[in-house]
Each structure stands twice: as C-alpha cells, then as structure tokens.
Enzyme design. Sequence first.
Site, PDB file in Angstrom:
ATOM      1  N   TYR A 194       0.855  -1.189   0.000  1.00 25.23           N
ATOM      2  CA  TYR A 194       0.000   0.000   0.000  1.00 25.23           C
ATOM      3  C   TYR A 194       0.894   1.242   0.000  1.00 25.23           C
ATOM      4  CZ  TYR A 194      -3.542   3.355   1.637  1.00 25.23           C
ATOM      5  OH  TYR A 194      -4.403   4.431   1.768  1.00 25.23           O
ATOM      6  N   ASP A 289       9.302   2.630   0.086  1.00 28.80           N
ATOM      7  CA  ASP A 289       8.250   3.320   0.819  1.00 28.80           C
ATOM      8  C   ASP A 289       8.428   2.966   2.290  1.00 28.80           C
ATOM      9  OD1 ASP A 289       6.028   4.270   2.059  1.00 28.80           O
ATOM     10  OD2 ASP A 289       4.579   3.418   0.658  1.00 28.80           O
ATOM     11  N   LYS A 317       4.313   8.983   9.269  1.00 27.27           N
ATOM     12  CA  LYS A 317       4.082   8.393  10.592  1.00 27.27           C
ATOM     13  C   LYS A 317       5.085   8.870  11.654  1.00 27.27           C
ATOM     14  CE  LYS A 317       1.710   4.462   8.471  1.00 27.27           C
ATOM     15  NZ  LYS A 317       0.309   4.421   8.780  1.00 27.27           N
TER      16      LYS A 317
HETATM   17  C1  LIG Z   1       3.760   1.950   3.477  1.00 28.69           C
HETATM   18  C2  LIG Z   1       2.722   3.048   3.449  1.00 28.69           C
HETATM   19  N1  LIG Z   1       2.762   3.965   2.487  1.00 28.69           N
HETATM   20  C3  LIG Z   1       1.874   4.965   2.444  1.00 28.69           C
HETATM   21  C4  LIG Z   1       0.884   5.087   3.382  1.00 28.69           C
HETATM   22  C5  LIG Z   1      -0.104   6.210   3.315  1.00 28.69           C
HETATM   23  O1  LIG Z   1       0.130   7.081   4.383  1.00 28.69           O
HETATM   24  P1  LIG Z   1      -1.028   8.053   4.901  1.00 28.69           P
HETATM   25  O2  LIG Z   1      -2.073   7.199   5.535  1.00 28.69           O
HETATM   26  O3  LIG Z   1      -0.316   8.955   5.878  1.00 28.69           O
HETATM   27  O4  LIG Z   1      -1.541   8.799   3.721  1.00 28.69           O
HETATM   28  C6  LIG Z   1       0.802   4.144   4.398  1.00 28.69           C
HETATM   29  C7  LIG Z   1      -0.270   4.212   5.403  1.00 28.69           C
HETATM   30  O5  LIG Z   1      -0.474   3.351   6.221  1.00 28.69           O
HETATM   31  C8  LIG Z   1       1.744   3.088   4.440  1.00 28.69           C
HETATM   32  O6  LIG Z   1       1.719   2.158   5.394  1.00 28.69           O
END
Ligand SMILES: Cc1ncc(COP(=O)(O)O)c(C=O)c1O
Length: 478
Positions: A194, A289, A317
Amino acid sequence: MDWAWAHPKLVARGVAAGSGWKLLNAHRLSPSSADPVLSATPSAPVSTPVFNTTRSQEIFAAAQHLMPGGVSSPVRAFRSVGGHPIVFDRVSGAYAWDVDGNRYIDYVGSWGPAICGHAHPDVIAALHQALEKGTSFGAPCELENQLATMVIEAVPSVEMVRFVNSGTEACMSVLRLMRAFTGREKLIKFEGCYHGHADMFLVKAGSGVATLGLPDSPGVPRSVTANTLTAPYNCLESVKELFAANPGEIAGVIVEPVVGNAGFIPPEPGFLEGLRELTREHGALLVFDEVMTGFRISYGGAQAKFGVTPDLTTMGKVIGGGLPVGAYGGRADIMAMVAPAGPMYQAGTLSGNPLAMTAGIKTLELLKQPGTYERLEAITRRLSDGIQEAAMNAGVPITGSHISAMFGFFLCPGPVRNFEDAKATDSQRFSRLHRAMLERGVYLAPSSYEAGFTSLAHSDADIDDTLMAFREALMAIA
Ligand SMILES: Cc1ncc(COP(=O)(O)O)c(C=O)c1O
C-alpha cells in the site's frame, strides 16, 4: 456530550436531535444474522471479562449519518472483524481509553507514529511551547532545517528531503518525481503493498483495500493505472519479466521494504538486493516506501537494517510524532528536479508546519537515545514468540514474525511470502480472536492484513498481560 442539536440537513433526512436519535439508530448496530461480518461467532471467554461499549456504540451510530461508514478512514470501521469499533477518548503511553472507560494495551499506536508511546510528555511539552508561536507559518522556519538534518543524517538514501502532510502525498509526489527524472511512465509495485490512496497506486493495493476485499477502486481511470505493473512480493523473477517485457519504459520500482499492509511480511534474503541490481541494470529508480518502516525497523529505517540503499525514500508516521506529516527524499541530483529548484511541481499549504516539525524532532531525539532499538526488539520478540507459543498450545495454526518494533501473524500454517499466501489466513477466526482480545483489554489492528506496532512505552508487565490475554483468547477461539 449530548447531541442536543440537529442541523437542518439532518432533520430533512429524518434525523432528530437529542438522545432519541441515538435510540432511533441503535438497532443499526446490533449484530444481525443478515450481516455476515457482524454475525461473526462471539468468543467464549475462559474468564468472563466485563466489557461495556454502550457509549462507543452510540457515538458510532451517530457517526453513520455524518461520515461515510461513520469513519474518517475505512479500516477503523471494523468491517472485516465485525462488531462495533471502539471509540477512543484518550491515549497515553502504551494505553488507549475508550469513551466507556475501558483501557486497552494498544498495538496499533495510531497506525505507527506512536513509537515512543502515545502523548509522550517530552513531545507534548515541546508542542505546548511551539503552539505559543502559532500553528502554521506558510513560510520557511528553522524547525524544517532541524528535522531535515536529522532525517538526512539517519536515512542512508536521503541527501535532500521535501516535507508534505501524509504518506499518500509523499508517495504520489515521489512517483511524479520518478517519472520526471527518468522521462518514463511505467511503475512496478507489489501485490498487497500500500502506497496511499492516489489513483496510480490503487492496483492490487494492501491495507484497507485488501481488508475490505475491494476491487481496484471505482473512480480511478484505467488510463491512469495502465502504467502500473504489479508483481508478487519476494519474487524477483516476476520483476525481471516485467523489465524484459517493457524495455526502456519503466521509471522505477516502489516497494515496502518490509510489508506491513498485507499483514507483516519480511523480505527474503536477496530480494531487496535483487531489486537494487535490476533497477540499476535497467536505468530505473528504486523507491523504498518507508512510511511505515522509517525510524521503526531501525533509526535509519529498513534500508539501514538491510544495507540496501534505494534512490528515493518516502516517509511519514514516526517523523511526525503523531501529527500529520509525510516526506520524500533521496539523491540530491534527483531531488534537484523538485520545484522551485527544478521543474517538477509539488507544493503544500501546511507542509513543514511548526507543530508537525516539533513533534517529529522531539520523537527522533527520543529514538536516538542509546538502547532504544534493542529495547524495542526485545519486547517485540517476546510478544511475537509468546503469541506463537500460545497459538500452538491452543492448537491454532499460526505463522508470524517480527523485526524491531513491528510484528504480525497469520492464522494459517504458512509460510507467507506474499499477498497470495497471506490470503490463506483464517479471517473468521481472526475476527473472533480480535473480539476476544478487545474483551480482555488488548487493542489489535482490526484486520488480518495489518502489522502490529510496539512502542517504548510497552512495559514487560504489559507484554505479560497481553500474552495472558492471548492464551485465554486463543483457547476460546480454538
Ligand atoms: C507503506 C505506506 N505507504 C503509504 C501510506 C499512506 O500514508 P497516509 O495514511 O499517511 O496517507 C501508508 C499508510 O499506512 C503506508 O503504510
């Protein structure tokens, strides 16, 4: 608080003011056999915990009329585990308290930011001070330099960084940058990973999309996702094939270096190294990511832990210490493309705001102290090993693991190497386990497809209590 008001728009929809309205809608929340999710078999606890969630139910009933599904983000609605979401009142350290006064040992940690524990006194004190100076400047501030320096010093791939407001924003911006830099349009992502909810990533996406079993989302134009190629995680062969089938067209590969959005799935030895080699060989960029893994898998993220340096990295985060933040960064020659240094446009009204920067700086300062990651590793190992032992003793098939302050398990014999394998998990049984753990004061992510998070605030006694709850709950659902 009572709902002594009713906006004319709500009245027009037959929603009355006051507590009568709550009662009117209470039936919506009763588990019904017509709803296969809500009718998940209740657990039969070994002990009989007292667990009253009346107020949570009332508030969630009210929320149904105000926000789609009653929530601001889908997984919070508990749809995949059934029952009613717990409405939080406050959080502190390793704990969350709900509006009915129940206390939970929390392993969600606001989905990752709370690695020092919720509302750490140092972070709160720093925020109080920062608040006195204002909440948003919309102009450069020195705090941005401070946090940028800390991130650059810690994360091997990052030579320059741009702050944004969420992980989604970081990932969508990094994709534009990958395309701008390479002049290519195609992207490889992995099934079950994700990268936020931007259009081009909603292809075989993990997290809420996987949790709710949604097909790729309506509203995403096919033309946008046509350039998104997917491969199974931990499968270099598929990536090789995609490069071979699309010569000179692939801008890069984006990967969660440790998967947390299809459940917890670590990379097999050689997988990340292989991605590094393949992307170099084909003139494509490698993006880690690290929105979830950044400053959690180690102070320098998964890339420091595994010794593989990507070209670009996304974060979020932890670096916001619980306030909305995201960031992308990497090689200086690539970052030089970002406006106003270069032509690739990306901007944000609240980006780099002093509150998020302050919470991030204080959080990283706390994490930088000696022994931090050893402590996180030790408690998480004890928790993860203990969960598996409890499951085996209860005769419940399980496979699971942890790295640093991240852990997870699947209720199936395993092994789980990718999203396809993860689907073998017994979701119905997980739903019952989830409920049984809530009843025993432990808050787990409400989905089989999410990782768990520990924090520096989790004490040995909290782990003992959690394992006791697991032992009882697993017996109850065996
Ligand atoms: C690996 C990863 N990338 C991107 C995101 C998206 O982040 P946000 O919820 O702050 O938009 C998340 C959210 O959990 C994530 O775990």
